[in-house]
Design an enzyme around this catalytic site. Structure first.
Site, PDB file in Angstrom:
ATOM      1  CD  GLU A 118      -2.875  -1.132   2.372  1.00 47.19           C
ATOM      2  OE1 GLU A 118      -2.922  -0.134   3.111  1.00 47.19           O
ATOM      3  OE2 GLU A 118      -3.596  -2.120   2.517  1.00 47.19           O
ATOM      4  CB  CYS A 131       2.648   7.080   3.823  1.00 49.70           C
ATOM      5  SG  CYS A 131       3.223   5.844   4.977  1.00 49.70           S
ATOM      6  CB  CYS A 138       7.387  -5.528   8.537  1.00 49.03           C
ATOM      7  SG  CYS A 138       8.753  -4.802   9.462  1.00 49.03           S
ATOM      8  CB  CYS A 142       6.666  -3.362  16.009  1.00 50.01           C
ATOM      9  SG  CYS A 142       8.350  -2.907  15.524  1.00 50.01           S
ATOM     10  CB  CYS A 145       3.184  -2.566  13.647  1.00 49.69           C
ATOM     11  SG  CYS A 145       3.222  -2.177  11.893  1.00 49.69           S
ATOM     12  CD  GLU A 192      13.554  -0.645   9.568  1.00 53.45           C
ATOM     13  OE1 GLU A 192      12.665  -0.296  10.342  1.00 53.45           O
ATOM     14  OE2 GLU A 192      14.442   0.151   9.161  1.00 53.45           O
ATOM     15  CG  ASN A 322      -4.051   4.864  13.712  1.00 53.65           C
ATOM     16  OD1 ASN A 322      -4.976   5.604  14.047  1.00 53.65           O
ATOM     17  ND2 ASN A 322      -2.916   5.326  13.220  1.00 53.65           N
ATOM     18  CB  CYS A 365       0.557   5.255  11.581  1.00 53.19           C
ATOM     19  SG  CYS A 365       1.151   6.822  11.077  1.00 53.19           S
TER      20      CYS A 365
HETATM   21  N1  SAH Z   1       9.570   0.125   9.958  1.00 52.86           N
HETATM   22  C1  SAH Z   1       9.578   1.529   9.996  1.00 52.86           C
HETATM   23  C2  SAH Z   1       8.497   2.232   9.185  1.00 52.86           C
HETATM   24  C3  SAH Z   1       7.094   1.687   9.234  1.00 52.86           C
HETATM   25  S1  SAH Z   1       5.968   2.109  10.497  1.00 52.86           S
HETATM   26  C4  SAH Z   1       9.547   2.004  11.436  1.00 52.86           C
HETATM   27  O1  SAH Z   1       9.395   1.192  12.317  1.00 52.86           O
HETATM   28  O2  SAH Z   1       9.726   3.175  11.680  1.00 52.86           O
HETATM   29  C5  SAH Z   1       5.697   3.824  10.495  1.00 52.86           C
HETATM   30  C6  SAH Z   1       5.327   4.345  11.889  1.00 52.86           C
HETATM   31  O3  SAH Z   1       4.009   3.970  12.312  1.00 52.86           O
HETATM   32  C7  SAH Z   1       6.263   3.807  12.919  1.00 52.86           C
HETATM   33  O4  SAH Z   1       6.625   4.758  13.840  1.00 52.86           O
HETATM   34  C8  SAH Z   1       5.419   2.736  13.546  1.00 52.86           C
HETATM   35  O5  SAH Z   1       5.915   2.337  14.754  1.00 52.86           O
HETATM   36  C9  SAH Z   1       4.067   3.407  13.610  1.00 52.86           C
HETATM   37  N2  SAH Z   1       2.988   2.470  13.849  1.00 52.86           N
HETATM   38  C10 SAH Z   1       2.980   1.160  13.595  1.00 52.86           C
HETATM   39  N3  SAH Z   1       1.822   0.599  13.960  1.00 52.86           N
HETATM   40  C11 SAH Z   1       1.051   1.600  14.448  1.00 52.86           C
HETATM   41  C12 SAH Z   1      -0.294   1.640  14.952  1.00 52.86           C
HETATM   42  N4  SAH Z   1      -1.054   0.558  15.017  1.00 52.86           N
HETATM   43  N5  SAH Z   1      -0.779   2.832  15.335  1.00 52.86           N
HETATM   44  C13 SAH Z   1      -0.021   3.936  15.241  1.00 52.86           C
HETATM   45  N6  SAH Z   1       1.255   3.946  14.778  1.00 52.86           N
HETATM   46  C14 SAH Z   1       1.781   2.787  14.371  1.00 52.86           C
END
Ligand code: SAH
Length: 394
Positions: A118, A131, A138, A142, A145, A192, A322, A365
Site C-alpha cells: 500500500e 507514505c 515486515c 513490533c 503494528c 523496514e 490506530n 499508520c
Molecule cells: N519500519 C519503519 C516504518 C514503518 S511504520 C519504522 O518502524 O519506523 C511507520 C510508523 O508507524 C512507525 O513509527 C510505527 O511504529 C508506527 N505504527 C505502527 N503501527 C502503528 C499503529 N497501530 N498505530 C499507530 N502507529 C503505528
C-alpha cells in the site's frame, strides 16, 4: 510427454501461457524505475548511447508521466525504437485505489505471487505527503503494528518503491517546480526501509533528483525501527531526514514492544542518532511514539522520555494508536495524550501529536497491511495468539 489437445477455450490461455513462458525465459529487460540518474546514464552508455539521453528520458517519465518512448518527441525515431527494445518503463499494477472522506488517498498495488502493498497520500493545507512501503510485509514483529502481524515476504525492488511515488505523482498531476501537491515522501508504509537498504537509497535518490521528483532532501524522510549499523550507513550515503520509532522510554518496555530493541538497545540507538545529526548541522531526528493506553502513556514514561531527548537534537511525534483486528492494545485517551505532550513541552522538548488521517479506509499508520504471502510464519503465530491457543514453537 505428450500434451493433451486443449479444448478451444483453453487454447487461448495456452497460447497466452506460451507467450508468458517465452517472456519469462527471455532475459529480463531492465526497468527504468529501477535506476537513479547515475544508474540510468550507465545503462545508456552500455547501450552505446550518450549519457545525457538518459536525462532527457527521465524528464519525460518523471515530469510529464510519459512511459511510451514513441511519445518522447525530442528523441529521434531510431533511438526511440532502440530504447523501446531495450528498456521497460513499468510501474506497479494498481489493484484498487480509494479516497477517504478527509482526502487521504490509498493505492493497493499488486506484486507477484498474490502479494500486495500500500501507498497512501495525505493532503494538508501547506503540503502533501506520500507514505511509501519498502517491503512486502515486515519481519520486525513490533507488537502494535498490523504489518508486523502479517509477516514478511520480500524486499521491494527500487522500481516498486519509485513506482509508488510515480503513480501518486501522475494521479496528482505533480510537476517539479510548479505548484505541487506532492511535497513530501515518508518511508513509513509497510516494511523496514533499512533492511532493504540499496533499493531504498536508489529510490530516495530519484525522489530528490531534479530530473526525478525534485523533492528537497529534508522532505524525504526515512523511518526506522532502529537498526543501528544501517543508520550509520545511511548517514554516509544519503542526506535525508531521519525518523526513529521509539515507542518506549526504557529498554524493558521497548524490548517487549519491539523485539529489535534486544539487539540494538536505546542507548546504542541514541548514539547512532547523535552520529547522524553530527554529519549534518541543524538536523533534528523525529522520534515516533505511539500512544498505547496504560502501556507507555503515563507521566513517569514522559519523564523518562524527556531525559532521553536531552541527549539528541530531536522532536517527538506522538501517534495516537490506530487499532486493527486482533490487537490487544488500545489508543490512549485524548486527555492523556495532551497531558503527556504538555509534560514534554514544558521540559522544552518539541512535541507534536500526529493527527490520524484516512482511518475510514484503513490507511492510517500501522493499519497498512496490503496482502502478504507470509514466509515467516508470523501470521500463523498471530492467529494462534488471537485464538488463545498455545503457540507451537516448532
Ligand atoms: N519500519 C519503519 C516504518 C514503518 S511504520 C519504522 O518502524 O519506523 C511507520 C510508523 O508507524 C512507525 O513509527 C510505527 O511504529 C508506527 N505504527 C505502527 N503501527 C502503528 C499503529 N497501530 N498505530 C499507530 N502507529 C503505528
Amino acid at each position: 510427454m505428450t500434451a493433451a489437445v486443449p479444448a478451444p477455450a483453453a487454447r487461448v490461455s495456452a497460447a497466452a501461457a506460451a507467450r508468458a513462458a517465452a517472456a519469462a525465459a527471455a532475459p529480463a529487460r531492465p526497468n527504468l524505475f529501477d535506476h537513479d540518474r547515475n544508474g540510468l546514464r550507465a545503462l545508456f552508455v552500455q547501450l552505446g548511447e550518450q549519457p545525457w539521453r538518459a536525462d532527457q528520458v527521465m524528464k519525460w517519465v518523471y515530469h510529464r508521466h510519459v512511459t511510451d518512448f514513441a511519445q518522447m518527441s525530442d528523441i529521434g525515431k531510431a533511438l526511440q525504437h532502440k530504447l523501446a527494445q531495450s528498456i521497460d518503463i513499468v510501474p506497479p499494477n494498481t489493484i484498487f485505489e480509494k479516497q477517504a472522506s478527509d482526502g487521504t488517498h490509498k493505492w493497493l498495488l499488486g506484486m507477484d505471487g498474490g502479494n500486495a502493498i500500500e501507498a497512501v497520500f495525505i493532503p494538508e493545507t501547506s503540503r502533501g505527503t506520500l507514505c511509501v512501503s519498502s517491503q512486502v510485509g515486515c519481519a520486525l514483529a513490533c507488537q502494535f503494528c498490523s504489518t508486523g502481524a502479517q509477516g514478511f515476504n520480500r524486499n521491494l525492488s527500487a522500481a516498486e518503491i519509485t513506482g509508488q511515488v510515480w503513480i501518486a505523482a501522475r494521479h496528482l498531476g505533480n510537476v517539479p517546480h510548479h505548484q505541487r501537491k506532492l511535497t513530501n515522501v515518508v518511508m513509513m508504509g509497510m516494511g523496514e526501509p533499512l533492511l532493504n537498504f540499496d533499493n531504498v537509497v536508489t529510490a530516495m535518490s530519484v525522489m530528490r533528483d531534479d530530473l526525478g521528483f525534485g523533492l528537497a532532501n529534508k522532505r524525504v524522510t526515512l523511518s526506522t525501527a532502529g537498526l543501528v549499523p544501517m543508520i550509520d550507513r545511511l548517514g554516509e550515503v544519503a542526506d535525508v531526514s531521519l525518523a526513529v520509532s521509539l515507542h518506549a522510554p526504557n529498554d524493558e518496555l521497548r524490548s517487549e514492544l519491539m523485539p529489535i530493541n534486544r539487539k540494538y538497545p536505546i542507548q546504542a540507538l541514541l548514539d547512532a542518532c547523535v552520529r547522524y545529526t553530527q554529519r549534518r548541522p541543524r538536523t533534528t531526528i523525529t522520534f515516533e511514539y505511539t500512544m498505547l493506553k496504560g502501556v507507555n502513556d503515563q507521566p513517569a514514561h514522559a519523564r523518562q522520555l524527556i531525559k532521553l531527548m536531552r541527549k539528541v537534537p530531536s522532536k517527538v511525534n506522538l501517534i495516537p494508536f490506530n487499532s486493527f483486528h486482533g490487537t490487544q492494545f488500545e489508543r490512549s485517551d485524548e486527555t492523556v495524550i495532551r497531558a503527556f505532550q504538555k509534560l514534554l513541552l514544558d521540559a522544552g522538548v518539541l512535541t507534536m501529536v500526529r493527527r490520524t488521517r484516512g482511518d475510514d479506509i484503513d490507511a492510517a499508520c500501522g493499519q497498512l497491511k496490503g496482502q502478504v504471502v507470509d514466509r515467516t510464519r508470523r501470521q500463523q503465530e498471530f492467529r494462534r495468539r488471537l485464538e488463545g491457543g498455545a503457540v507451537d514453537a516448532a
